[in-house]
Design an enzyme around this catalytic site. Structure first.
Site, mmCIF file in Angstrom:
data_model
loop_
_atom_site.group_PDB
_atom_site.id
_atom_site.type_symbol
_atom_site.label_atom_id
_atom_site.label_comp_id
_atom_site.label_asym_id
_atom_site.label_seq_id
_atom_site.Cartn_x
_atom_site.Cartn_y
_atom_site.Cartn_z
ATOM 1 N N GLU A 163 0.787 -1.233 0.000
ATOM 2 C CA GLU A 163 0.000 0.000 0.000
ATOM 3 C C GLU A 163 0.823 1.289 0.000
ATOM 4 O OE1 GLU A 163 -2.908 -0.110 3.129
ATOM 5 O OE2 GLU A 163 -3.907 -1.841 2.296
ATOM 6 N N GLU A 351 -5.125 -8.629 0.756
ATOM 7 C CA GLU A 351 -5.826 -8.366 2.022
ATOM 8 C C GLU A 351 -7.301 -8.133 1.734
ATOM 9 O OE1 GLU A 351 -4.328 -5.139 4.476
ATOM 10 O OE2 GLU A 351 -2.249 -5.752 4.119
HETATM 11 C C1 FCB Z 1 -4.486 -2.115 5.476
HETATM 12 C C2 FCB Z 1 -3.112 -2.437 6.016
HETATM 13 C C3 FCB Z 1 -3.112 -3.447 7.125
HETATM 14 C C4 FCB Z 1 -4.280 -3.304 8.041
HETATM 15 C C5 FCB Z 1 -5.574 -3.224 7.256
HETATM 16 C C6 FCB Z 1 -6.812 -3.124 8.104
HETATM 17 O O1 FCB Z 1 -4.504 -0.811 5.002
HETATM 18 O O2 FCB Z 1 -2.288 -2.904 4.999
HETATM 19 O O3 FCB Z 1 -1.884 -3.346 7.789
HETATM 20 O O4 FCB Z 1 -4.110 -2.228 8.872
HETATM 21 O O5 FCB Z 1 -5.531 -2.145 6.399
#
Ligand code: FCB
Length: 444
Positions: A163, A351
């Site tokens: 990110e 994620e």
């Molecule tokens: C993302 C991050 C991770 C976590 C999630 C909820 O932005 O990569 O570390 O905090 O959100």
């Protein structure tokens, strides 16, 4: 029951600062997050990652839990200040931790999927300007090269950065994340140097080290929608999309920054010479896959008093306790768009997950039905786009454990395992059982 292909990777994700603890052990030096947490008002309850899930000491039991869960792969990150606690000084003891973790994972039949950078920038690098300084690219490359040389033959795939939007704009422009700066020019420079360091690291692994291990980058993407069908809200959603998504997608896949955004930023930044033309060639170097973190859509509206002319709008969608819209339909739209406008590479959802107010019952159970539903909806969305041939190659649930959720400290629980931070005991939530079943059946 519709099933996922055998090659589809089911996984789960964590990151170093959020779970490891042992902040001053094994030769680790401080990162920007250690320092940021100590500033009153930056992190809820002034929590920090000093202990977190104590994973540094419990990784063996944790790997057994991951094995019981049944995932194919585990995504974690490597703490840069463990590997280079000082500029140019390699710390073997720090590397040993990751060697052992990777060894345990391989023994357990779980594919190790490390991310090099998940935000724990060493303080020594910050003190020399952090990501705003172009030299950060060479510091990162030294770190990347060491990790590649030491670990490459034992890992399944590499992610360079997690990110970049958060590591640059949220950290140097909006100030919500470490180091907490609020300067748009710094945000743009940080973003550029992070992307450049990604491209250089990919070239290093492939060309110099001649490795065939797959490598890619992970972006957080939030498709932006305007509230109303008005010209103003079209401008708002265009700018929100430019700021969050296209500023990163375009250089990676098209080798250019979106000019509409350059023009918009030029109200505040009067010199773009930190972007050198050859940089864009490096940033757009071909990778092996593309990682996306998806949590929510963004609903925005026009705001003439905001620097980028948009602001978040009220939405009536169901929400997680982060206040994020549960939006699996928009998740599908995002994947269609990536296929249409950007890339044919295999896509990993690196994620996806949700925070809810979990309650640990006396018998050790946690009935997190909302999280179960959230996960089911998003896995169903992937199944549907894959039936149409869109080639999503894997899904990593965020997160394995409740952990240090950055500015929200320990208040927001994203885990499928509940962590009692007083005892460090881990408990299966219903969502973990459900995910275990999904993996076992390779479908819902
Ligand atoms: C993302 C991050 C991770 C976590 C999630 C909820 O932005 O990569 O570390 O905090 O959100």
């Amino acid at each position: 029951m519709k099933q996922f292909a055998n090659e589809f990777i089911f996984g789960t994700s964590t990151s170093s600062y959020q779970i490891e603890g042992a902040f001053n052990e094994g030769g680790r030096s401080l990162s920007v997050w250690d320092t940021f947490c100590a500033i009153p008002g930056k992190v809820l309850n002034q929590d920090n990652g000093n202990v977190a899930c104590d994973h540094y000491h419990r990784y063996q039991e944790d790997v057994q839990l991951i094995k019981e869960l049944g995932v194919d792969s585990y995504r974690f990150s490597i703490a840069w200040p463990r590997i280079f606690p000082e500029k140019g000084i390699y710390n073997e003891e720090g590397m040993l931790f990751y060697k052992q973790l990777i060894h345990e994972l391989n023994e357990a039949g779980i594919k190790p999927f490390p991310t090099l950078y998940h935000w724990d920038l060493p303080m020594w690098a910050y003190e020399e300007g952090g990501w705003v300084n172009r030299e950060s690219v060479s510091w990162f490359l030294e770190f990347a090269k060491t990790c590649f040389e030491q670990l490459d033959e034992h890992v399944f795939s590499w992610i360079t950065h997690n990110e970049p939007w958060c590591a640059s704009f949220l950290s140097y422009h909006q100030g919500y994340h470490a180091p907490g700066h609020m300067n748009i020019e710094e945000g743009l420079k940080a973003a550029h140097h992070i992307l450049l360091s990604h491209g250089e690291a990919v070239k290093l692994l492939k060309q110099e080290l001649q490795s065939s291990t797959p490598i890619g980058i992970t972006l957080n993407l939030a498709p932006a929608y305007g509230v109303k069908d008005t010209y103003n809200d079209m401008v708002a959603s265009n700018n929100a999309d430019g700021y969050t998504n296209r500023w990163f997608l375009d250089p990676i896949f098209k080798g250019s920054y979106p000019i509409d955004m350059v023009n918009l930023f030029s109200k505040y930044v009067h010199d773009f010479s930190f972007i050198q033309v050859q940089d864009l060639e490096t940033i757009s170097v071909p990778c092996d896959f593309f990682g996306i973190n998806y949590y929510s859509r963004a609903l925005v509206e026009f705001a003439g008093n905001q620097s980028l002319l948009f602001t978040n709008a009220y939405s009536d969608y169901p929400k997680t306790v982060m206040g994020w819209d549960v939006s699996p339909e928009e998740f599908k739209q995002l994947i269609y768009r990536l296929r249409r406008d950007y890339t044919d590479l295999p896509i990993y959802i690196t994620e996806n997950g949700a925070a809810y107010d979990d309650i640990l019952e006396d018998d050790g159970s946690v009935h997190d039905q909302e999280r179960v539903d959230y996960i089911n909806q998003h896995i169903t969305a992937i199944q549907q786009v894959n039936e149409e041939g869109l080639n999503v190659a894997g899904y990593f649930l965020w997160s394995l454990f409740d952990n240090f959720e950055w500015a929200f400290g320990y208040e927001k629980r994203f885990g499928i395992f509940y962590v009692d931070f007083a005892t460090q005991r881990r408990y299966w939530k219903d969502s973990a059982r459900q995910y275990q079943q999904i993996i076992k059946n390779r479908g819902l």
